[in-house]
Design a protein around this motif. Structure first.
Motif, PDB file in Angstrom:
ATOM      1  N   LEU A   1      53.849  22.694  31.382  1.00 28.00           N
ATOM      2  CA  LEU A   1      54.642  21.803  32.227  1.00 28.00           C
ATOM      3  C   LEU A   1      54.811  20.409  31.633  1.00 28.00           C
ATOM      4  CD1 LEU A   1      53.204  22.860  35.682  1.00 28.00           C
ATOM      5  CD2 LEU A   1      55.309  23.640  34.582  1.00 28.00           C
TER       6      LEU A   1
ATOM      7  N   SER B   1      63.022  27.038  33.601  1.00 33.10           N
ATOM      8  CA  SER B   1      63.034  25.632  33.209  1.00 33.10           C
ATOM      9  C   SER B   1      62.218  24.829  34.210  1.00 33.10           C
ATOM     10  CB  SER B   1      64.464  25.098  33.141  1.00 33.10           C
ATOM     11  OG  SER B   1      65.048  25.092  34.417  1.00 33.10           O
ATOM     12  N   THR B   2      61.730  23.719  33.745  1.00 30.89           N
ATOM     13  CA  THR B   2      60.988  22.814  34.613  1.00 30.89           C
ATOM     14  C   THR B   2      61.559  21.420  34.428  1.00 30.89           C
ATOM     15  OG1 THR B   2      58.784  22.091  35.312  1.00 30.89           O
ATOM     16  CG2 THR B   2      59.137  22.333  32.944  1.00 30.89           C
ATOM     17  N   ARG B   3      61.477  20.643  35.465  1.00 30.35           N
ATOM     18  CA  ARG B   3      61.999  19.282  35.443  1.00 30.35           C
ATOM     19  C   ARG B   3      60.876  18.311  35.735  1.00 30.35           C
ATOM     20  NH1 ARG B   3      65.065  22.897  37.279  1.00 30.35           N
ATOM     21  NH2 ARG B   3      67.218  23.085  36.618  1.00 30.35           N
TER      22      ARG B   3
ATOM     23  N   ARG C   1      58.870  15.588  37.497  1.00 30.77           N
ATOM     24  CA  ARG C   1      58.768  15.259  38.918  1.00 30.77           C
ATOM     25  C   ARG C   1      57.878  14.028  39.086  1.00 30.77           C
ATOM     26  NH1 ARG C   1      59.579  20.672  39.144  1.00 30.77           N
ATOM     27  NH2 ARG C   1      60.376  21.541  41.069  1.00 30.77           N
TER      28      ARG C   1
ATOM     29  N   SER D   1      56.395  22.751  41.694  1.00 34.28           N
ATOM     30  CA  SER D   1      57.104  23.460  40.628  1.00 34.28           C
ATOM     31  C   SER D   1      57.069  24.982  40.814  1.00 34.28           C
ATOM     32  CB  SER D   1      56.478  23.095  39.284  1.00 34.28           C
ATOM     33  OG  SER D   1      56.995  23.899  38.265  1.00 34.28           O
TER      34      SER D   1
ATOM     35  N   THR E   1      58.158  26.936  38.493  1.00 37.29           N
ATOM     36  CA  THR E   1      57.740  27.424  37.172  1.00 37.29           C
ATOM     37  C   THR E   1      56.218  27.520  37.114  1.00 37.29           C
ATOM     38  OG1 THR E   1      59.693  26.406  36.186  1.00 37.29           O
ATOM     39  CG2 THR E   1      57.899  26.997  34.698  1.00 37.29           C
ATOM     40  N   GLU E   2      55.540  26.507  37.619  1.00 38.36           N
ATOM     41  CA  GLU E   2      54.077  26.535  37.625  1.00 38.36           C
ATOM     42  C   GLU E   2      53.562  27.739  38.415  1.00 38.36           C
ATOM     43  OE1 GLU E   2      50.260  23.772  38.978  1.00 38.36           O
ATOM     44  OE2 GLU E   2      52.288  23.001  39.222  1.00 38.36           O
TER      45      GLU E   2
ATOM     46  N   VAL F   1      58.948  28.570  28.914  1.00 34.73           N
ATOM     47  CA  VAL F   1      59.251  27.400  29.742  1.00 34.73           C
ATOM     48  C   VAL F   1      60.035  26.399  28.912  1.00 34.73           C
ATOM     49  CG1 VAL F   1      58.294  25.525  31.138  1.00 34.73           C
ATOM     50  CG2 VAL F   1      57.126  27.744  31.046  1.00 34.73           C
TER      51      VAL F   1
ATOM     52  N   HIS G   1      62.197  22.660  29.047  1.00 34.52           N
ATOM     53  CA  HIS G   1      62.169  21.390  29.771  1.00 34.52           C
ATOM     54  C   HIS G   1      63.554  20.785  29.788  1.00 34.52           C
ATOM     55  CE1 HIS G   1      57.810  21.460  29.876  1.00 34.52           C
ATOM     56  NE2 HIS G   1      57.927  22.069  28.736  1.00 34.52           N
TER      57      HIS G   1
END
Length: 148
Positions: free
Chosen positions: A4, A117-119, A121, A131, A133-134, A146, A148
């Protein structure tokens, strides 16, 4: 935490005892909210698929707890224009939660890799909107790539 926080894509491979992993990458599931600018991430995913001769299934979970802010069809048409003649198949799943929908889909549609994808936060956003994704990294039985 690494998946992450890292500034680069991270591949998380779950430990599943002594079960062997497939020798080839054949099916990739690209989990998409169809809400954000994702062209560059999907392009990278398609490049990986081409390298391995794999198919990509774009998965969109229509969850009760996730509002749809934009017109999905308009977004998909924009993505299709980006990729030309290569047909983007979108699998839609209705579920109570996004993670539940992805898990159910993977239980019924074997895949060798899931791409998410993760953004970034803020602390407050992380508390109010944790998340996805988490959560998928913690419960997935297949490797998760993953971005970003």
């Amino acid at each position: 935490d690494i998946a992450l926080e890292a500034p680069c894509p991270v591949l998380v491979v779950p430990h599943d005892g002594d079960e062997p992993r497939p020798a080839a990458l054949q099916t990739i599931v690209y989990a998409s909210q169809l809400e954000f600018e994702e062209q560059h991430l999907l392009r990278r995913t398609l490049d990986i698929a081409r390298q391995f001769g794999a198919t990509v299934n774009v998965l969109h979970v229509e969850a009760e707890n996730q509002p749809s802010l934009f017109d999905d069809e308009q977004f998909l048409a924009m993505m299709q224009r980006e990729y030309g003649t290569e047909k983007l198949e979108v699998k839609r799943v209705k579920a109570r939660t996004v993670t539940g929908g992805i898990t159910d889909y993977l239980d019924n549609n074997p895949a060798d890799l899931i791409v998410m994808s993760t953004r970034e936060r803020s602390f407050l956003t992380g508390l109010l909107n944790p998340s996805l994704t988490e959560r998928m990294i913690l419960r997935a039985s297949v490797p998760v790539l993953v971005y970003h």
